[in-house]
Motif scaffolding. Structure first.
Motif, short mmCIF file in Angstrom:
data_model
loop_
_atom_site.label_atom_id
_atom_site.label_comp_id
_atom_site.label_asym_id
_atom_site.label_seq_id
_atom_site.Cartn_x
_atom_site.Cartn_y
_atom_site.Cartn_z
N GLN A 8 46.22 -23.66 127.88
CA GLN A 8 47.15 -23.28 126.88
C GLN A 8 48.35 -24.16 126.94
O GLN A 8 49.02 -24.58 125.86
CB GLN A 8 47.22 -21.88 126.96
CG GLN A 8 45.81 -21.09 126.05
CD GLN A 8 46.42 -19.71 125.78
OE1 GLN A 8 47.16 -19.34 124.94
NE2 GLN A 8 45.85 -18.69 126.38
N TYR A 32 48.04 -28.06 126.18
CA TYR A 32 47.89 -28.36 124.64
C TYR A 32 48.96 -27.60 123.78
O TYR A 32 49.24 -28.36 122.85
CB TYR A 32 46.48 -27.83 124.22
CG TYR A 32 45.23 -28.37 124.89
CD1 TYR A 32 45.21 -29.68 124.82
CD2 TYR A 32 44.23 -27.88 125.66
CE1 TYR A 32 44.14 -30.41 125.64
CE2 TYR A 32 43.22 -28.54 126.40
CZ TYR A 32 43.08 -30.03 126.19
OH TYR A 32 42.04 -30.31 126.90
N SER A 33 49.30 -26.74 124.03
CA SER A 33 50.64 -26.33 123.40
C SER A 33 51.91 -27.26 123.48
O SER A 33 52.61 -27.45 122.36
CB SER A 33 50.91 -24.78 123.76
OG SER A 33 50.00 -23.82 123.44
N SER A 80 51.34 -30.03 121.23
CA SER A 80 50.96 -29.91 119.80
C SER A 80 49.72 -30.70 119.45
O SER A 80 49.35 -31.17 118.20
CB SER A 80 51.98 -30.62 118.84
OG SER A 80 53.36 -30.04 119.09
N GLU A 81 48.77 -30.29 120.12
CA GLU A 81 47.22 -30.40 120.00
C GLU A 81 46.68 -29.80 118.88
O GLU A 81 47.06 -28.80 118.30
CB GLU A 81 46.65 -30.46 121.33
CG GLU A 81 46.82 -31.33 122.33
CD GLU A 81 46.68 -32.83 122.20
OE1 GLU A 81 45.91 -33.32 121.44
OE2 GLU A 81 47.28 -33.54 122.86
N SER A 82 45.53 -30.26 118.43
CA SER A 82 44.67 -29.62 117.32
C SER A 82 44.39 -28.18 117.73
O SER A 82 44.48 -27.72 119.01
CB SER A 82 43.64 -30.38 116.95
OG SER A 82 42.74 -30.30 117.75
N GLU A 83 44.34 -27.38 116.62
CA GLU A 83 43.91 -26.06 116.73
C GLU A 83 42.81 -25.71 117.63
O GLU A 83 42.56 -24.82 118.46
CB GLU A 83 43.97 -25.38 115.22
CG GLU A 83 43.56 -23.77 115.50
CD GLU A 83 43.79 -23.06 113.97
OE1 GLU A 83 43.08 -22.25 113.69
OE2 GLU A 83 44.56 -23.82 113.29
N GLN A 84 41.81 -26.57 117.41
CA GLN A 84 40.58 -26.59 118.28
C GLN A 84 40.73 -26.42 119.66
O GLN A 84 40.04 -25.36 120.47
CB GLN A 84 39.79 -27.90 118.07
CG GLN A 84 38.49 -27.76 118.84
CD GLN A 84 37.94 -29.15 118.89
OE1 GLN A 84 38.19 -30.09 118.09
NE2 GLN A 84 36.76 -29.38 119.77
N GLN A 133 43.65 -25.41 121.45
CA GLN A 133 44.21 -24.04 121.75
C GLN A 133 43.40 -23.14 121.65
O GLN A 133 43.64 -21.95 122.34
CB GLN A 133 45.36 -24.15 120.67
CG GLN A 133 46.66 -25.27 120.99
CD GLN A 133 47.89 -24.94 120.02
OE1 GLN A 133 48.20 -23.71 119.93
NE2 GLN A 133 48.37 -26.07 119.58
N GLU A 134 42.47 -22.73 120.71
CA GLU A 134 41.59 -21.86 120.51
C GLU A 134 40.61 -21.81 121.54
O GLU A 134 40.46 -20.76 121.98
CB GLU A 134 40.69 -21.85 119.24
CG GLU A 134 41.44 -21.50 117.80
CD GLU A 134 42.02 -20.17 117.84
OE1 GLU A 134 41.20 -19.15 118.42
OE2 GLU A 134 43.32 -20.12 117.38
N LYS A 185 42.30 -20.34 124.78
CA LYS A 185 42.74 -18.84 124.36
C LYS A 185 41.11 -18.12 124.89
O LYS A 185 41.12 -16.96 125.33
CB LYS A 185 42.89 -18.33 123.12
CG LYS A 185 44.43 -18.99 122.86
CD LYS A 185 44.72 -18.38 121.61
CE LYS A 185 46.16 -18.94 120.88
NZ LYS A 185 46.55 -18.79 119.69
#
Length: 358
Positions: free
Chosen positions: A126, A129-130, A133-137, A139-140, A143
């Protein structure tokens, strides 16, 4: 009668206290010393100078200074199962295992310290990648890994020296270190593995670094060293291991399947083995002979860099998880029954007419 009632009450209170005591996490429980450690399940072998190292279940790590004749149990801070071990130098080595564990030794395997575990993986991802500013993929994914907890294993590792290395594992887990494990960088976004297949093995041929996994996954580190790129896979089943040397790469795995490449993974040829059981380990000797080992105990040998294999009869068979060639033509094997040894006979490869030659 009164004293018996007091004794019964005391026993009940002790039993209640034992039941109520919270379980100790295997990540916080040091491996227990055992006189039977060399006969407990072991999964991998490595060499640290002249010393041999074996790792396995319940955090057991053993070392031998007499080529596998006698073994001593090392001090290990966890009791989770360990899957693989490698030493970059005589003193500096790493081991990986379940619950996202990475262990490090500074003294040739006598003692170990924990560098990473599964409770840290999601948080590290987290943060990484945060910040980018990586893709939402990604970051999900980070989590989800943190929410699910420390339940994902590392399955293999590779270090080029005492600073630079990778650890790989289930569900596309891959981390890189450039400082000997003081810090770890997630690489889930830098590997062509969109389905998140398990990463089972990592090896280099002296020029390129390769990873093999389930569902025929094969990738190679790009020349710029920044991404693992997909190779055309010759097989849709799982690969469990790689054997690599200059000019030759073998990928082996499920149901006795072995594939060979002479062009750094660009094209592949199937190698007949005659086996239906999965191939789980490989080893080579100083003469260049190559050996493959099956889960059901069979041993195959090749004298021509894996182009042909023949079966070796080494006596009663048992499952083999890891292997290593020791001095005086001795083969060290690890499996569910611990460590065993076999005496190797020099391989005689058959020519096209079926006649053996040296």
């Amino acid at each position: 009668m009164y004293s018996l009632k007091l004794l019964a009450l005391a026993l009940a209170l002790v039993a209640g206290h034992c039941v109520a005591a919270p379980p100790v996490d295997v990540l916080d429980q040091p491996a227990q010393s055992s006189k039977l450690a060399d006969r407990s399940p072991l999964l991998d072998l490595a060499q640290a100078g002249k010393r041999l190292i074996a790792v396995g279940q319940r955090g057991h790590i053993l070392y031998s200074d007499d080529q596998g004749i006698h073994w001593t149990q090392a001090r290990v801070p966890v009791s989770t199962d360990l899957n693989a071990v490698q030493f970059a130098t005589e003193q500096q080595g790493w081991a990986v295992g379940h619950d996202g564990v990475v262990l490090h030794s500074r003294d040739g395997g006598s003692s170990w310290e924990k560098q990473l575990d599964g409770r840290q993986l999601g948080r590290l991802m987290q943060q990484y990648y945060s910040a980018r500013s990586e893709s939402e993929q990604w970051q999900e994914l980070s989590k989800r890994i943190e929410t699910e907890g420390a339940d994902k294993p590392f399955l293999d590792l590779w270090f080029s020296d005492e600073l630079n290395g990778f650890v790989v594992g289930a569900f596309n887990l891959i981390f890189r270190t450039r400082d000997g494990g003081k810090s770890w960088e997630p690489w889930a976004d830098r590997i062509d593995n969109p389905s998140g297949y398990h990463l089972n093995a990592i090896a280099d041929d002296g020029k390129h670094l390769f990873i093999a996994g389930e569902q025929g996954l094969l990738v190679r580190l790009a020349d710029n060293g920044e991404r693992f790129q997909a190779l055309t896979t010759p097989y849709e089943g799982s690969f469990f291991g790689l054997s690599a040397q200059p000019g030759m790469l073998l990928a082996y795995g499920l149901r006795g399947h072995v594939y060979r490449s002479k062009d750094e993974g660009l094209s592949w040829t199937k190698v007949p083995t005659g086996l239906n059981s999965s191939i789980t380990a490989s080893a080579s000797d100083r003469h260049g002979q190559l050996y493959l080992f099956a889960q059901t105990g069979q041993v195959l040998a090749s004298k021509d860099q894996g182009e042909h294999f023949q079966s070796l009869d080494l006596g009663p068979s048992a499952p083999i998880y890891g292997a290593m060639l020791a001095e005086q033509n001795r083969l060290l094997l690890v499996g569910p029954r611990g460590i065993s040894q076999r005496l190797l006979v020099p391989v005689q490869q058959e020519d096209k007419r079926g006649a053996p030659h040296g």
